[in-house]
Each structure stands twice: as C-alpha cells, then as structure tokens.
Write a protein that holds these residues in place. Structure first.
Motif, PDB file in Angstrom:
ATOM      1  N   UNK A  14      13.451 128.710  -2.730  1.00 34.79           N
ATOM      2  CA  UNK A  14      14.218 129.949  -2.976  1.00 34.79           C
ATOM      3  C   UNK A  14      15.601 129.336  -3.174  1.00 34.79           C
ATOM      4  N   UNK A  15      16.356 128.685  -2.283  1.00 36.85           N
ATOM      5  CA  UNK A  15      17.689 128.144  -2.548  1.00 36.85           C
ATOM      6  C   UNK A  15      17.773 127.405  -4.099  1.00 36.85           C
ATOM      7  N   UNK A  16      16.751 126.835  -4.322  1.00 37.04           N
ATOM      8  CA  UNK A  16      16.908 126.066  -5.738  1.00 37.04           C
ATOM      9  C   UNK A  16      16.848 127.073  -6.792  1.00 37.04           C
ATOM     10  N   UNK A  17      16.113 128.313  -6.526  1.00 30.35           N
ATOM     11  CA  UNK A  17      16.162 129.374  -7.614  1.00 30.35           C
ATOM     12  C   UNK A  17      17.757 130.037  -7.577  1.00 30.35           C
ATOM     13  N   UNK A  18      18.260 130.257  -6.422  1.00 27.49           N
ATOM     14  CA  UNK A  18      19.624 131.168  -5.942  1.00 27.49           C
ATOM     15  C   UNK A  18      20.646 130.514  -6.750  1.00 27.49           C
ATOM     16  N   UNK A  19      20.844 129.069  -6.256  1.00 26.96           N
ATOM     17  CA  UNK A  19      22.201 128.368  -6.316  1.00 26.96           C
ATOM     18  C   UNK A  19      22.641 128.216  -7.744  1.00 26.96           C
ATOM     19  N   UNK A  20      21.719 127.818  -8.731  1.00 25.71           N
ATOM     20  CA  UNK A  20      22.080 127.665 -10.008  1.00 25.71           C
ATOM     21  C   UNK A  20      22.569 128.923 -10.667  1.00 25.71           C
ATOM     22  N   UNK A  21      21.902 130.185 -10.177  1.00 26.05           N
ATOM     23  CA  UNK A  21      22.325 131.476 -11.016  1.00 26.05           C
ATOM     24  C   UNK A  21      23.761 132.029 -10.157  1.00 26.05           C
ATOM     25  N   UNK A  22      24.282 131.152  -9.214  1.00 28.17           N
ATOM     26  CA  UNK A  22      25.430 131.474  -8.899  1.00 28.17           C
ATOM     27  C   UNK A  22      26.606 130.667  -9.397  1.00 28.17           C
ATOM     28  N   UNK A  33      12.980 132.082 -22.417  1.00 27.05           N
ATOM     29  CA  UNK A  33      11.513 131.734 -22.100  1.00 27.05           C
ATOM     30  C   UNK A  33      11.319 130.143 -22.265  1.00 27.05           C
ATOM     31  N   UNK A  34      11.893 129.523 -23.223  1.00 26.68           N
ATOM     32  CA  UNK A  34      11.777 128.280 -23.413  1.00 26.68           C
ATOM     33  C   UNK A  34      12.408 127.388 -22.308  1.00 26.68           C
ATOM     34  N   UNK A  84       8.255 134.519 -11.792  1.00 27.23           N
ATOM     35  CA  UNK A  84       7.917 133.731 -12.803  1.00 27.23           C
ATOM     36  C   UNK A  84       8.324 132.055 -12.475  1.00 27.23           C
ATOM     37  N   UNK A  85       9.430 132.016 -11.726  1.00 23.26           N
ATOM     38  CA  UNK A  85       9.930 130.516 -11.346  1.00 23.26           C
ATOM     39  C   UNK A  85       9.122 129.875 -10.408  1.00 23.26           C
ATOM     40  N   UNK A  86       8.405 130.608  -9.612  1.00 21.10           N
ATOM     41  CA  UNK A  86       7.461 130.199  -8.443  1.00 21.10           C
ATOM     42  C   UNK A  86       6.052 129.670  -9.473  1.00 21.10           C
ATOM     43  N   UNK A  87       5.712 130.742 -10.127  1.00 22.13           N
ATOM     44  CA  UNK A  87       4.544 130.457 -11.132  1.00 22.13           C
ATOM     45  C   UNK A  87       4.647 129.071 -11.958  1.00 22.13           C
ATOM     46  N   UNK A  88       5.753 129.114 -12.292  1.00 19.61           N
ATOM     47  CA  UNK A  88       5.960 127.790 -13.406  1.00 19.61           C
ATOM     48  C   UNK A  88       5.911 126.562 -12.648  1.00 19.61           C
ATOM     49  N   UNK A  89       6.690 126.785 -11.356  1.00 22.31           N
ATOM     50  CA  UNK A  89       6.779 125.385 -10.521  1.00 22.31           C
ATOM     51  C   UNK A  89       5.349 124.870 -10.216  1.00 22.31           C
ATOM     52  N   UNK A  90       4.341 125.924  -9.680  1.00 24.77           N
ATOM     53  CA  UNK A  90       3.046 125.502  -9.275  1.00 24.77           C
ATOM     54  C   UNK A  90       2.307 125.058 -10.446  1.00 24.77           C
ATOM     55  N   UNK A  91       2.554 125.607 -11.734  1.00 28.10           N
ATOM     56  CA  UNK A  91       1.854 125.268 -12.743  1.00 28.10           C
ATOM     57  C   UNK A  91       2.447 123.880 -13.480  1.00 28.10           C
ATOM     58  N   UNK A  92       3.458 123.385 -12.609  1.00 23.02           N
ATOM     59  CA  UNK A  92       4.048 121.981 -13.252  1.00 23.02           C
ATOM     60  C   UNK A  92       5.108 122.273 -14.279  1.00 23.02           C
ATOM     61  N   UNK A  93       5.647 123.390 -14.636  1.00 22.68           N
ATOM     62  CA  UNK A  93       6.433 123.836 -15.797  1.00 22.68           C
ATOM     63  C   UNK A  93       7.784 123.974 -15.120  1.00 22.68           C
ATOM     64  N   UNK A  94       8.717 122.876 -15.399  1.00 22.78           N
ATOM     65  CA  UNK A  94      10.095 122.891 -14.782  1.00 22.78           C
ATOM     66  C   UNK A  94      11.052 123.577 -16.284  1.00 22.78           C
ATOM     67  N   UNK A  95      10.535 123.943 -17.406  1.00 18.37           N
ATOM     68  CA  UNK A  95      11.470 124.274 -18.296  1.00 18.37           C
ATOM     69  C   UNK A  95      11.718 123.049 -19.258  1.00 18.37           C
ATOM     70  N   UNK A  96      12.682 123.300 -20.030  1.00 21.76           N
ATOM     71  CA  UNK A  96      13.139 122.196 -21.033  1.00 21.76           C
ATOM     72  C   UNK A  96      14.689 121.874 -20.743  1.00 21.76           C
ATOM     73  N   UNK A  97      14.751 120.461 -20.739  1.00 24.25           N
ATOM     74  CA  UNK A  97      16.333 120.185 -20.592  1.00 24.25           C
ATOM     75  C   UNK A  97      17.265 120.405 -21.973  1.00 24.25           C
ATOM     76  N   UNK A  98      18.393 120.705 -21.572  1.00 24.55           N
ATOM     77  CA  UNK A  98      19.354 120.941 -22.498  1.00 24.55           C
ATOM     78  C   UNK A  98      19.878 119.685 -22.961  1.00 24.55           C
ATOM     79  N   UNK A  99      20.438 118.852 -21.866  1.00 23.23           N
ATOM     80  CA  UNK A  99      20.700 117.308 -22.229  1.00 23.23           C
ATOM     81  C   UNK A  99      20.024 116.576 -23.098  1.00 23.23           C
TER      82      UNK A  99
END
Length: 329
Positions: free
Chosen positions: A20-28, A58-59, A74-89
């Motif tokens: 939960x903190x991992x979800x909240x902190x970047x959005x702050x 979405x990407x 959506x964040x929790x579902x993606x994590x348990x599916x092993x989808x952490x998104x795409x890296x900008x770097x």
C-alpha cells in the motif's frame, strides 16, 4: 505450529502495508511518468491526444484517469500477475525484465560480500571477546574506523591504489565488454575479476560492525552464571568458547545477518555507482534520476519482499536455535 501461524499472519499484514505504501508514495511525488513520456514524444514531433495519454498510462501499469481505489485495485492485480509496468529509463523494456537482468549481479556481489564480512567479523569478534584487554582488542578501533569511512571515499581509495596505482584489478564495469555474456570460462573469470574491488569495499566497510557487536556480546556472555559454572567444572576453554559463550553470543548477530541478507537485493547504490557496476543499485539511481516511478516501485517491491522473507526465515530459525522465543512469541 501456533507460533508459525502467528508469524505468517504478521508478515502477511506487513506485506500488505508495504504494498500500500509502495502504491501511495510515488503518487505523492511531483511529476507524472505519463507526462514525461508524452513530453519526450512531443519533442520528437509526435501528436498528443487523450487516447495517446490513456494508452501510455495503461502501458505504464495503470490508468490515472480512474478513481484512486480503482487504480489501487488494478495495481494489486498487476502485481500478483507479475506485471510491474514499463520502465521509462529503459523504454520499452518491462520493469521485471530490467530488474531480472541486474538482480543476479547484485545478489552475487553483495550477497557473497555480506556473508564473508559476517562470518569473518563474527569469528574475529568471538576471539577478541574471549580475551578482552589483550592486543586483539586493537582490531576493534581499527575496523570501526574503517566502518566510519564514507563508502564512496573508501571505494575511490581502493580504485586509486589497487587499480590505477598497482594495476591489480579493473576499476569499473562488471565484465570485459568484448566478451559474450554467458556461462563460459572467460566471462566468469572476467566477472570475478571485476567484482573483487567492489566486494572488498563492502567487506572492509561492514566488517567493523560485525566484529564490535560480537565482541561486546561475548564480553557480556562470559559473565553469565552458566559460563562461570562451566569453568568451575574444569571444562576445556575451547569447549566453553564454542558450546557456551559463542553459541549464545551469536544469537543477535543471526538476526542482524538476516536483515543484511534482506537488503542484499537493494544492493549498494554508492558502491555500484563508483565502480559502474551493472547491479540493481545503478538501476534504482537511474529510476530516481529519470522520475521512473514504475521502476522505483518495482525495485522497492523486491527490496520489501526480500527483507520480509529474510526476517520471516530468521524468526523461524531463531525459534529452533533458541526455543525460549516460541514461548515469548
């Protein structure tokens, strides 16, 4: 069994809180990874529309136009599916691929260095604590002084002396770039050669803490009644050292060792940066520099899981080493 169930429940709650903190902190934090990608696209002459923004959102692992609770689900579902998104770097690479490529370097380098430093420090600490006040005590201020030296300064000194001055080891990189990475002799030897200086930096910097902690626990343990009784019975010193003093004095170091192994995943950012080592620390630094929130979240998630898993393991092992903890737990 009840002890194990309570521990599993506690760490499951801790994992949920960390997610939960991992979800909240970047959005702050200021900025938005979607806006950063759209700005780069616009600089290259691309057109920006609402559909484009939603596609990029979405990407990167979510849709920032949704309500915050929907994003969290959506964040929790993606994590348990092993989808952490795409890296900008490292766009368009997935976060899991970026972390997976750098993780073995850090685990091997920092993991082996931590194990060597812990074993050497505990062994020397036991010997120093067994005979306090002798010349062996001079090891304590020397190693403590090295532990107080800034990481980057110690790394630069080792590079200057052992690499630039004596030419014994490479000063940067993880391997010779002319070689093909893989499980072959030349590449493995090159990787070991390039890892010696970073590993030496970690061992020297962390040895003092292990030695001092074990030494102080040994001095405290030697005054316990069961040690005095063993000596009064005329038991050999080696037997007392191994089976009475050191066995009980090492218990706090076991807990510290588990925590250290958990932080192996985070690597040593400063050391990897000085040596241009291709580990997870350099990826984390790149993520912070480029406001790559997806990669930051992914790295922090791996660190969290590693720390919690290491602490759970040591709690279970600790209950075997010291059965009294089961009664207190």
């Amino acid at each position: 069994m009840n002890y194990v169930i309570r521990k599993l429940g506690f760490y499951a709650a801790a994992l949920w809180a960390a997610l939960t903190l991992n979800f909240i902190i970047p959005r702050l934090l200021p900025g938005n990874p979607v806006d950063i990608l759209l700005a780069k696209l616009q600089q290259r002459g691309g057109s920006i529309t609402e559909e484009t923004r939603k596609s990029y959102s979405i990407l990167l692992g979510g849709d920032d136009t949704q309500p915050i609770l929907a994003q969290y689900w959506t964040y929790l579902v993606n994590i348990f599916q092993g989808d952490l998104g795409v890296s900008i770097s490292y766009f368009p690479a997935k976060v899991t691929d970026v972390i997976g490529a750098s993780m073995p370097w850090t685990v091997i380098l920092v993991g082996v260095s931590t194990i060597i430093a812990a074993l050497l420090g505990i062994l020397l600490g036991a010997l120093v604590g067994w005979k306090p006040g002798t010349w062996l005590d001079s090891l304590v201020p020397a190693t403590t002084l090295l532990a107080a030296v800034p990481y980057f300064w110690l790394a630069l000194v080792l590079v200057y002396i052992l690499s630039r001055g004596l030419g014994l080891f490479p000063g940067q990189g993880g391997y010779n770039v002319v070689l093909d990475p893989g499980f072959n002799g030349p590449f493995i030897l090159s990787a070991i050669e390039h890892a010696i200086l970073p590993a030496l930096t970690i061992v020297i910097a962390s040895l003092g803490g292990w030695l001092l902690g074990m030494r102080n626990m040994m001095v405290s343990t030697l005054s316990e009644d069961y040690v005095l009784t063993a000596r009064a019975k005329g038991l050999p010193d080696r037997w007392i050292l191994r089976n009475y003093a050191a066995r009980n004095a090492v218990l706090p170091s076991v807990a510290g060792f588990a925590i250290s192994l958990g932080f192996v995943v985070s690597g040593s950012v400063v050391t990897e940066q000085v040596f241009s080592y291709p580990g997870i620390g350099s990826r984390l630094l790149a993520a912070v520099t480029n406001n790559d929130y997806a990669l930051m979240q992914g790295v922090f998630l791996y660190i969290t899981i590693a720390v919690l898993a290491a602490n759970l393991l040591v709690d279970l092992l600790y209950s075997l080493v010291d059965p009294r903890t089961r009664a207190r737990g």
